[in-house]
Write an enzyme that holds these catalytic residues in place. Sequence first.
Site, mmCIF file in Angstrom:
data_model
loop_
_atom_site.group_PDB
_atom_site.id
_atom_site.type_symbol
_atom_site.label_atom_id
_atom_site.label_comp_id
_atom_site.label_asym_id
_atom_site.label_seq_id
_atom_site.Cartn_x
_atom_site.Cartn_y
_atom_site.Cartn_z
ATOM 1 N N PHE A 85 17.175 10.541 4.455
ATOM 2 C CA PHE A 85 17.219 9.986 3.097
ATOM 3 C C PHE A 85 16.191 10.608 2.158
ATOM 4 O O PHE A 85 16.079 10.214 1.005
ATOM 5 C CB PHE A 85 17.004 8.465 3.141
ATOM 6 C CG PHE A 85 15.715 8.048 3.820
ATOM 7 C CD1 PHE A 85 14.519 7.994 3.124
ATOM 8 C CD2 PHE A 85 15.707 7.718 5.173
ATOM 9 C CE1 PHE A 85 13.341 7.614 3.746
ATOM 10 C CE2 PHE A 85 14.529 7.344 5.801
ATOM 11 C CZ PHE A 85 13.339 7.288 5.094
ATOM 12 N N THR A 121 10.619 -3.654 1.785
ATOM 13 C CA THR A 121 11.216 -2.454 1.198
ATOM 14 C C THR A 121 12.565 -2.738 0.551
ATOM 15 O O THR A 121 12.875 -2.228 -0.529
ATOM 16 C CB THR A 121 11.373 -1.361 2.276
ATOM 17 O OG1 THR A 121 10.099 -1.117 2.868
ATOM 18 C CG2 THR A 121 11.908 -0.072 1.674
ATOM 19 N N ASN A 169 13.453 0.514 -5.496
ATOM 20 C CA ASN A 169 12.794 -0.768 -5.205
ATOM 21 C C ASN A 169 11.493 -0.942 -5.997
ATOM 22 O O ASN A 169 10.592 -1.662 -5.589
ATOM 23 C CB ASN A 169 12.543 -0.917 -3.714
ATOM 24 C CG ASN A 169 11.693 0.208 -3.141
ATOM 25 O OD1 ASN A 169 11.265 1.101 -3.868
ATOM 26 N ND2 ASN A 169 11.446 0.172 -1.844
ATOM 27 N N HIS A 208 5.823 1.660 -4.845
ATOM 28 C CA HIS A 208 5.479 2.249 -3.542
ATOM 29 C C HIS A 208 3.979 2.081 -3.340
ATOM 30 O O HIS A 208 3.204 2.014 -4.303
ATOM 31 C CB HIS A 208 5.851 3.737 -3.515
ATOM 32 C CG HIS A 208 5.309 4.468 -2.319
ATOM 33 N ND1 HIS A 208 5.902 4.411 -1.080
ATOM 34 C CD2 HIS A 208 4.206 5.271 -2.182
ATOM 35 C CE1 HIS A 208 5.204 5.147 -0.224
ATOM 36 N NE2 HIS A 208 4.172 5.680 -0.871
#
Length: 553
Positions: free
Chosen positions: A465, A499, A523, A526
Amino acid sequence: MAGKKREIQLQAVVNSQSLWDEMLQNKGLTVIDVYQAWCGPCKAMQPLFRKLKNELNEDELLHFVVAEADNIVTLQPFRDKCEPVFLFSVNGKIIARINGANAPLVNKKITNLINEEKKIAAGEMVRPQYREIVFVDSDVEDAGEVQYESAEQLYIIVIIKPDAVMTRKSLEIKKKIIEAGFVLEIEDKRVLTEQQVREFYSRKAEEPDFEDFVLFMTSGLSHILVISQGDEEQPDLKETEPDPEMEAKEADEDHHEEVRTPVKKKHDSLQEYLEIQHVSQFCDIEENLTDVNHFIDILFPDFKNMKNLKLEKTLALLRPRLFQEKREHVLKIIEDEGFKILMQREIVLSEEEAQTLCREYENEDYFENVIEQMTSLCVQFAMEDLPINQLYGSDSLEEAEKEIQYFFPSQDTLALIKPHITHEQREEILKLIREAGFEITQMKEVVLNEEEAEKIYSKIKGRDFYEDVLQVLSEGPSLIMVLTKWNAVSDWRRLMGPTDPDEAKLLSPDSIRAHFGSSTLKNAVHGSSTVYEATETISRMFEDFIPENHEGN
């Protein structure tokens, strides 16, 4: 009679509330001489007003008024006072006040405001959002609350540049300013906008490297201070060599119990003082009264409330017996009394630490609010079979700062707000970060290309990913920050939430990802996973950053 006629033409007479309300409709600046019926207007200032009226030649923008306090309800707080008072009204709003016939200060105020009105009329600047003065009787206790609006209370703005903030030079500069006797009214760290930099540094606009300077000033956090000279006598800002003979003489004089009247010293400007201290190149100063008020309005729109609400930190310690038996009860009382518990931890003190904290437990004078609340708790929870109180509180702000750092050593972590977050959402997230007790120590906006992204996401490089992560990060600028507090790495991960935003909504509904995340990739934020990772990533993203001597970093 001719002189009397010119005097009336120079200053309109306002002697009723209706005339006062009508006067507030004046366009531009109105200078108001507030007087008492028994003593009349201040004639000593009239030559200055006439001179300014002739020199400035701005009949549409400059008006002079004498206002009788006895018959005007609005001016009731000024009644029965013998000292001259001059008010300054701009487009119907009273924005400044000067007590006393201080001709140079009044002259400067009028000239600055008229020049400002000319620029506004010519479209060269936007009208500042002045605060309106609330009249308070100077004899009552609360009179000090209007100091900001009074022209007698002078403030200075200091902007410590991004490179100095990066290398923690700002801590040294702030310390030197405070040691010189200045009072720190309010401070903040923020990335200045391009418009703010161009306004604050407008006098440099014609310099050949100004555009590069604007880029530099918007590249990272600046530390903004609003300071005043306070009410106490200030020390001489000039650095002088110690005089042994004078020191000996002063030491000898200390043996005699005589009252000596302090002599007020003339001291340099703050700019000259910082030059002497060899730190002036790291910061810029604005002392012009009109400009300072203008920039306070821009940078600290709620300045008055923030200034009056100066929060302080102290260390509180529950000793073992009380902690074991009545911990929850005591913590509830502390919060009920208006204290906010920012951090707490359980700790077993070493013998040396215990001796240090208990060395002066008798007759302690706990500072300010703590003296009332904490000593009452000490009485309520006293243990008859124990020789000392079961509660401890720092006895000064200086001691509190040292003790808090000792028991709650600061830690840095790296935080990132992703590109898909809107400007409004970003401001909400920054607010949540500050409310959680983090200090934003560094900040910069960066479009994370593959090379830059690898500095942060190196541990997932090669995952399936990873390319999708790079795609999301390349969509626009990310906000990269260094967040500092005790236990920063764990606390930031807790504030971020899981997450997956859907999981966050179930398990941590108050987290940032629960509120602002839309998918696992988008999201919102981080953060570093470990203290080691935080240290390494910060050193890659902020190469010149000098961390404090944190424990665990």
